[in-house]
Enzyme design. Structure first.
Site, PDB file in Angstrom:
ATOM      1  N   HIS A  28       2.134   2.103  -3.184  1.00 15.01           N
ATOM      2  CA  HIS A  28       1.198   3.048  -3.794  1.00 15.01           C
ATOM      3  C   HIS A  28       1.680   4.487  -3.707  1.00 15.01           C
ATOM      4  CE1 HIS A  28      -2.383   0.020  -3.161  1.00 15.01           C
ATOM      5  NE2 HIS A  28      -1.387  -0.478  -3.874  1.00 15.01           N
TER       6      HIS A  28
ATOM      7  N   ASP B 142       0.862  -1.185   0.000  1.00 14.98           N
ATOM      8  CA  ASP B 142       0.000   0.000   0.000  1.00 14.98           C
ATOM      9  C   ASP B 142       0.897   1.233   0.000  1.00 14.98           C
ATOM     10  OD1 ASP B 142      -2.242   1.888   0.653  1.00 14.98           O
ATOM     11  OD2 ASP B 142      -3.326   0.020   0.951  1.00 14.98           O
TER      12      ASP B 142
END
Length: 410
Positions: free
Chosen positions: A251, A228
């Site tokens: 991310h 993430d």
């Protein structure tokens, strides 16, 4: 210069740790082994760590130090190190390895709800350092993640610092937490440096560092690669300085998400610089939900290098994470955002993407000295703007002229 500072910091930290190892007989040193910890990776050492903490927190000595010795692996179930301690300065040296139970059923959480694995709560003037590995063994948690039932956020965060002031966290290795690796909550004057944080690229919701309702936070000289955000910045955070980070996989570095379920949320005064993104899905990102309110403002992203990043520069006021979302007029206000000296390559043709609300456009967006090429292609990258007001300065590829609206109106 950055390397020199890193070298000096590492040497000082090593001398700091060695000094405690060579003086373990002193009364202000609290070795967890002396409180019953076994360190064979099989025996539950939770109570021994808890007893050692109670002793150090109750000590009135000068800089009491809790020592987790090297060449041992300590199995710990969820544990909260509660503060309001007697000493003005507390040290925790983690040279050994800490592991969580690999089976979620063995965590023994209260009412089957696990909020965190290791947490420091209400501890001021705290220095946590060492060269150990903190392993959340989260793989068996990840398999139960179901975005459609919205249960991905119910897993425990690996390492939490909450309601604390003047905290230093350095040199450690964090890996494979069930959810976020490290979270800062309602804390001030936190200094994080020289960390290595890892989780598989497909592990859900395993943000490297999450900052929430905290201010005056400094994150530097760390390598983060997870499933993430490398670093995510949530509601109530301000005066953050993030520098010298290697991010990937993951991310990217994200402001938000903000405004979920109509919430009023704010982030301001954030400076992110000297970051290398390696194959991440995003680079510098701001994400907000429709229907929320509040603001994200006074944010600078600069001196960044993108290597094959899918969305190098992105503002998304229509963020919707695996849920059915509908158009709503209210939005989190985004303003005074600067992107400066950002170079590298994008894996998609659109390298700059500003998707902003019609009722509350993004304002005061400045793009300057940006050069992002289309990786593996001869054609140039492009920019896309929706209700974004601002300007570009200097040499910018892809150009935002004709994309950004001019700064006019209120």
């Amino acid at each position: 210069m950055t390397f020199l500072l890193f070298l000096v910091s590492s040497i000082v930290s090593m001398l700091f740790i060695q000094s405690f190892s060579s003086h373990s007989h002193l009364t202000n040193i609290f070795n967890v082994v002396e409180y019953g910890a076994v360190g064979d990776g099989l025996t539950d050492d939770t109570q021994a760590f808890n007893d050692a903490w109670k002793a150090i927190c109750g000590s009135s000595g000068s800089e009491p130090t809790m020592v987790v010795p090297s060449e041992k692996t300590f199995l710990l179930r969820p544990l909260i190190f509660e503060g309001h301690c007697n000493s003005d300065n507390i040290n925790v040296v983690i040279d050994g390895n800490l592991i969580a139970p690999s089976n979620p059923s063995e965590w023994n959480c209260q009412e089957q709800i696990c909020k965190s694995w290791i947490e420091f709560n209400h501890v001021n003037s705290l220095n946590i350092t060492g060269f150990g590995v903190i392993d959340g063994q989260g793989s068996n948690w990840w398999g139960s993640c179901n975005h459609k039932s919205n249960d991905c956020g119910k897993k425990p965060t690996g390492f939490v610092i909450a309601h604390s002031n003047k905290v230093h966290l350095s040199n450690l290795n964090f890996k494979d937490s069930p959810q976020m690796q490290i979270a800062l909550e309602r804390s001030t004057w936190v200094y994080i440096s020289n960390l290595n944080i890892t989780a598989p690229s497909q592990s859900p919701n395993t943000d490297g560092i999450h900052i929430q309702e905290s201010e005056n936070v400094f994150v530097t000289r760390s390598t983060i690669g997870t499933g993430d955000d490398c670093i995510s910045i949530g509601d109530g955070s301000s005066y953050l300085d993030i520098t010298d980070i290697v991010c990937g996989p993951g991310h990217g570095i994200s402001i938000g998400s903000l405004g979920k379920n109509g919430a009023h949320e704010t982030v301001e005064h954030v400076h992110v610089r000297n970051v290398v993104f390696e194959g991440t899905s995003n680079g510098a990102r701001i994400k907000t939900w429709q229907g929320g309110s509040g603001y994200a403002r006074n944010i600078v992203f600069e001196r960044m290098t993108m290597h094959d990043v899918k969305h190098p520069i992105i503002i998304d006021q229509f963020y919707c994470d695996h849920q059915h979302c509908t158009n709503q007029p209210s939005a989190v206000k985004i303003s005074n955002i600067t992107y400066n000296k950002i170079t590298g390559t994008s894996s998609e043709k659109t390298a700059i993407d500003f998707a902003c609300s019609e009722t509350l456009p993004c304002r005061e967006i400045l793009v300057e000295n940006v050069n992002i090429q289309y990786a593996g292609h001869r054609s140039n990258t492009s920019s896309r703007c929706q209700n974004a007001i601002g300007a570009q300065e200097g040499y910018v590829i892809p150009s935002t002229i004709g994309c950004l609206e001019s700064n006019t109106g209120p």
